[in-house]
Motif scaffolding. Structure first.
Motif, short mmCIF file in Angstrom:
data_model
loop_
_atom_site.label_atom_id
_atom_site.label_comp_id
_atom_site.label_asym_id
_atom_site.label_seq_id
_atom_site.Cartn_x
_atom_site.Cartn_y
_atom_site.Cartn_z
N ASP A 1 55.95 16.57 46.74
CA ASP A 1 55.70 15.13 46.82
C ASP A 1 56.43 14.35 45.73
OD1 ASP A 1 53.79 15.19 49.00
OD2 ASP A 1 52.41 16.13 47.58
N ILE A 2 56.91 15.04 44.72
CA ILE A 2 57.54 14.38 43.57
C ILE A 2 58.96 13.96 43.92
CG2 ILE A 2 58.11 14.58 41.13
CD1 ILE A 2 55.10 14.71 41.82
N LEU A 3 59.31 12.77 43.52
CA LEU A 3 60.66 12.23 43.78
C LEU A 3 61.71 13.05 43.03
CD1 LEU A 3 62.31 9.86 45.05
CD2 LEU A 3 61.97 8.63 42.90
N VAL A 4 62.71 13.49 43.74
CA VAL A 4 63.83 14.23 43.13
C VAL A 4 64.87 13.23 42.67
CG1 VAL A 4 65.69 15.89 43.53
CG2 VAL A 4 63.41 16.30 44.51
N HIS A 5 65.30 13.37 41.42
CA HIS A 5 66.22 12.37 40.85
C HIS A 5 67.63 12.55 41.41
CE1 HIS A 5 67.76 9.37 38.23
NE2 HIS A 5 68.52 10.20 37.55
N ASP A 6 68.22 11.44 41.84
CA ASP A 6 69.58 11.45 42.36
C ASP A 6 70.32 10.22 41.86
OD1 ASP A 6 71.94 11.80 43.69
OD2 ASP A 6 71.14 11.48 45.69
N ALA A 7 71.03 10.38 40.75
CA ALA A 7 71.79 9.27 40.18
C ALA A 7 73.04 8.96 40.98
CB ALA A 7 72.18 9.59 38.73
N LYS A 8 73.38 9.81 41.95
CA LYS A 8 74.60 9.64 42.74
C LYS A 8 74.39 8.77 43.97
CE LYS A 8 76.88 12.57 40.10
NZ LYS A 8 78.01 12.14 39.24
N ARG A 9 73.17 8.25 44.16
CA ARG A 9 72.95 7.37 45.30
C ARG A 9 73.82 6.13 45.19
NH1 ARG A 9 67.31 8.56 44.34
NH2 ARG A 9 66.35 9.68 46.10
N GLU A 10 74.51 5.80 46.28
CA GLU A 10 75.33 4.59 46.29
C GLU A 10 74.46 3.35 46.15
OE1 GLU A 10 78.71 2.24 46.42
OE2 GLU A 10 78.61 4.42 46.30
N ASP A 11 73.33 3.33 46.85
CA ASP A 11 72.39 2.21 46.77
C ASP A 11 71.63 2.29 45.44
OD1 ASP A 11 70.17 0.47 47.01
OD2 ASP A 11 70.19 0.65 49.18
N PRO A 12 71.67 1.25 44.61
CA PRO A 12 71.03 1.30 43.30
C PRO A 12 69.53 0.99 43.30
CG PRO A 12 72.14 -0.80 43.55
CD PRO A 12 72.41 -0.02 44.81
N THR A 13 68.91 0.86 44.48
CA THR A 13 67.52 0.42 44.56
C THR A 13 66.58 1.33 43.78
OG1 THR A 13 67.91 -0.59 46.73
CG2 THR A 13 65.62 -0.17 46.11
N VAL A 14 66.67 2.64 43.99
CA VAL A 14 65.77 3.56 43.31
C VAL A 14 66.05 3.57 41.80
CG1 VAL A 14 65.04 5.97 43.10
CG2 VAL A 14 65.46 4.99 45.37
N ALA A 15 67.33 3.51 41.43
CA ALA A 15 67.68 3.44 40.01
C ALA A 15 67.06 2.21 39.36
CB ALA A 15 69.20 3.43 39.85
N LYS B 1 52.52 16.99 29.09
CA LYS B 1 52.49 18.18 28.25
C LYS B 1 52.58 19.46 29.07
CE LYS B 1 49.92 15.95 24.52
NZ LYS B 1 48.66 15.91 23.71
N ASP B 2 51.97 19.46 30.23
CA ASP B 2 52.01 20.65 31.08
C ASP B 2 52.98 20.51 32.25
OD1 ASP B 2 50.64 18.77 32.50
OD2 ASP B 2 48.80 19.94 32.78
N GLY B 3 53.72 19.39 32.29
CA GLY B 3 54.68 19.18 33.36
C GLY B 3 54.07 18.99 34.72
N LYS B 4 52.83 18.56 34.75
CA LYS B 4 52.13 18.40 36.03
C LYS B 4 52.13 16.95 36.54
CE LYS B 4 50.85 22.70 36.56
NZ LYS B 4 51.40 23.52 37.66
N LYS B 5 52.42 16.02 35.68
CA LYS B 5 52.49 14.63 36.12
C LYS B 5 53.88 14.37 36.72
CE LYS B 5 49.31 12.71 32.66
NZ LYS B 5 49.18 11.73 31.56
N GLY B 6 53.93 13.46 37.67
CA GLY B 6 55.22 13.18 38.29
C GLY B 6 55.27 11.80 38.90
N ILE B 7 56.47 11.41 39.32
CA ILE B 7 56.70 10.12 39.96
C ILE B 7 56.88 10.35 41.46
CG2 ILE B 7 58.17 8.07 40.08
CD1 ILE B 7 56.67 8.34 37.44
N ARG B 8 56.08 9.63 42.25
CA ARG B 8 56.15 9.73 43.71
C ARG B 8 56.46 8.37 44.29
NH1 ARG B 8 50.90 11.68 47.06
NH2 ARG B 8 50.09 9.69 46.27
N PHE B 9 57.24 8.37 45.36
CA PHE B 9 57.49 7.13 46.09
C PHE B 9 56.40 6.95 47.13
CE2 PHE B 9 59.33 4.70 49.63
CZ PHE B 9 59.70 3.54 48.94
N ASN B 10 55.67 5.84 47.01
CA ASN B 10 54.61 5.52 47.96
C ASN B 10 55.22 4.72 49.11
OD1 ASN B 10 52.42 4.18 49.33
ND2 ASN B 10 51.12 4.66 47.57
N ALA B 11 55.30 5.33 50.28
CA ALA B 11 55.95 4.69 51.42
C ALA B 11 55.20 3.46 51.90
CB ALA B 11 56.10 5.69 52.56
#
Length: 349
Positions: free
Chosen positions: A276-290, A247-257
């Protein structure tokens, strides 16, 4: 648009409106069906895709969604159960200048049509599949489908389904689709944007549309669409933007290394910042994050992503096919006499 040896070129286009893509036949779905919203957005989007109406084809299989071609004012085929990708593949390879759309449902695409689905994605033919997912068999009156939830009680599973459901975007990604997205029937503006992006993509295109069936599976997606919950329940993926929700845009998705997994965090807690929040990149050649994002909807405590998971450009199946055709033609003899006297001859003694 015209073609020579499989290569397409643009020519002057008429100025279209939504009405130009309406067949004049009144759509006949149940009152309140999400299909009305989907066809409305498709007809609104097509005038802006830069393709002549006579070069756009809609191919469907069997199911409620498969009435679609009758209501579109362009070429179309209503084909066999689960086999729409096969018809579409043949058409696209032979007529690469056409923009070919596949309209299908979760049962049509993922049950009887499952094998055709994965190979259409694998081959990266420039086919644009819209899969209406109502998590039920609608046309045959309410049986469990490949996307119905575990434990779902239906006419075919009165004690509850013992089967785990498919995750369609994850399946499409695993099959090699170069464009994978998800949207919702009640999110008209969002759906229009996803359909436009699908139309512009070159390659195997899969769009899952969460769609309500008011008769046999009413309220299937209220856990995402109700005003009181959707801010926390939906993760809207936008290219180049951090994956924030709430609701306040404060929650996010982070990649835990350390765990190599995605996790939900809150900005301002435990030293978490927007960096710390993961930036979305649909253009990644590797589909792992998708693939990881596609699987969030299966995990408790995580939001369900909507938007484009993957959008990458690779040589398409029809481009590679025509390249082989052109190369083969160049090597062949220029006359029948030269062909008969060529290297591929033998003597019978």
């Amino acid at each position: 648009m015209s073609t020579t040896n499989g290569q397409t070129t643009n020519t002057a286009l008429p100025v279209y409106t939504k009405k130009d893509f309406e067949s004049g036949v009144d759509p006949r779905w149940c009152p309140g069906c999400g299909d009305y919203s989907i066809i409305n957005q498709v007809q609104k989007t097509l005038p802006a895709v830069g393709v002549k109406r006579e070069n756009i084809v809609f191919i469907s299989g069997i199911g409620c969604s498969s009435r679609f071609p009758y209501y579109m004012n362009n070429y179309g085929m209503h084909t066999l159960h689960g086999r729409a990708p096969s018809f579409a593949s043949g058409l696209k390879v032979s007529r690469p200048e056409l923009q070919v759309w596949i309209i299908t449902g979760d049962g049509d695409a993922l049950a009887i049509g499952g094998n055709h689905f994965i190979h259409a994605m694998r081959r990266n033919l420039d086919l644009k599949m819209l899969m209406f997912n109502n998590r039920i068999y609608g046309l045959t009156k309410g049986q469990v489908s490949p996307t119905s939830e575990l434990g779902k009680k239906t006419k075919s599973t009165p004690q509850g389904s013992p089967d785990y459901p498919f995750n369609p975007p994850a399946l499409a990604l695993g099959a090699g689709a170069t464009f994978v997205a998800r949207t919702i029937d009640v999110e008209g503006i969002h759906m229009g944007g996803v359909i436009k992006a699908a139309a512009e993509h070159k390659g195997s295109t899969f769009v899952e549309v969460f769609q309500n069936c008011p008769v046999f599976n009413d309220g299937a997606y209220t856990f995402l669409t109700e005003k009181a919950v959707k801010a926390d329940a939906l993760l809207r993926m936008e290219q180049g933007k951090p994956l924030l929700f709430g609701k306040d845009g404060k929650k996010g998705i982070r990649f835990n290394a350390q765990s190599a997994e995605l996790e939900v965090v809150t900005i301002g807690e435990n030293g978490v910042t927007e960096k710390d929040i993961l930036v979305h990149d649909a253009k990644r050649e590797d589909p792992t994050v998708a693939f990881m994002l596609a699987n969030l909807s299966n995990r408790a405590g995580f939001p369900t992503p909507i938007g484009v998971f993957r959008d990458v450009r690779k040589p398409t199946g029809e481009e590679l096919t025509w390249q082989i055709i052109d190369q083969t033609k160049a090597k062949k003899a220029s006359s029948l006499e030269k062909l008969l006297a060529g290297a591929d001859t033998w003597t019978i003694k």
